[in-house]
Design a protein around this motif. Structure first.
Motif, short mmCIF file in Angstrom:
data_model
loop_
_atom_site.label_atom_id
_atom_site.label_comp_id
_atom_site.label_asym_id
_atom_site.label_seq_id
_atom_site.Cartn_x
_atom_site.Cartn_y
_atom_site.Cartn_z
N HIS A 22 0.82 -1.22 0.00
CA HIS A 22 0.00 0.00 0.00
C HIS A 22 0.86 1.27 0.00
O HIS A 22 0.57 2.21 -0.74
CB HIS A 22 -0.93 -0.01 1.21
N ASN A 23 1.90 1.26 0.79
CA ASN A 23 2.72 2.48 0.95
C ASN A 23 3.82 2.64 -0.10
O ASN A 23 4.20 3.77 -0.40
CB ASN A 23 3.35 2.50 2.34
N TRP A 28 0.07 6.83 -5.32
CA TRP A 28 -1.27 7.38 -5.10
C TRP A 28 -1.41 8.80 -5.64
O TRP A 28 -2.51 9.34 -5.64
CB TRP A 28 -1.61 7.34 -3.61
N MET A 31 -2.83 12.07 -1.77
CA MET A 31 -3.30 11.34 -0.59
C MET A 31 -3.67 9.91 -0.96
O MET A 31 -4.42 9.70 -1.91
CB MET A 31 -4.53 12.04 0.00
N PRO A 32 -3.14 8.93 -0.23
CA PRO A 32 -3.46 7.54 -0.54
C PRO A 32 -4.92 7.21 -0.22
O PRO A 32 -5.53 7.82 0.65
CB PRO A 32 -2.52 6.74 0.34
N GLU A 33 -5.43 6.24 -0.93
CA GLU A 33 -6.75 5.69 -0.64
C GLU A 33 -6.67 4.88 0.65
O GLU A 33 -5.59 4.65 1.18
CB GLU A 33 -7.22 4.79 -1.79
N SER A 34 -7.79 4.39 1.09
CA SER A 34 -7.84 3.53 2.26
C SER A 34 -7.08 2.24 1.98
O SER A 34 -7.09 1.72 0.87
CB SER A 34 -9.30 3.22 2.60
N ILE A 37 -8.74 -0.68 0.10
CA ILE A 37 -8.70 -0.78 -1.37
C ILE A 37 -7.57 -1.71 -1.81
O ILE A 37 -7.76 -2.58 -2.66
CB ILE A 37 -8.51 0.62 -2.00
N THR A 38 -6.41 -1.55 -1.21
CA THR A 38 -5.26 -2.40 -1.54
C THR A 38 -5.52 -3.84 -1.12
O THR A 38 -5.22 -4.78 -1.86
CB THR A 38 -3.99 -1.86 -0.86
N GLN A 40 -8.41 -5.38 -0.87
CA GLN A 40 -9.37 -5.97 -1.81
C GLN A 40 -8.70 -6.32 -3.13
O GLN A 40 -8.96 -7.38 -3.71
CB GLN A 40 -10.54 -5.02 -2.04
#
Length: 65
Positions: A22-23, A28, A31-34, A37-38, A40
């Protein structure tokens, strides 16, 4: 899902945790998504047979099949 697949296409031996993917794997553009999301996306890619996960200690690690 595309960002994860693109990352693995250029770095096929990569493996990381949900948080690492994710990071660090996904750009992104702001601002990254929640992180959900990653998560899923990883599960969908796993269902498609693109990636797999293994548990090492108390961490789940994701990598290409």
């Amino acid at each position: 899902m595309n960002a994860i697949q693109n990352f693995l296409a250029s770095r096929p031996d990569s493996a990381d945790t949900l948080e690492g993917i994710h990071n660090w794997w996904i750009d992104w553009s702001g601002m990254p998504e929640s992180i959900i999301i990653t998560e899923q996306a990883l599960h969908q890619l796993k269902e498609q047979g693109v990636i797999r996960s293994v548990v090492i200690g108390n961490r789940e690690i994701w990598r290409r099949v």
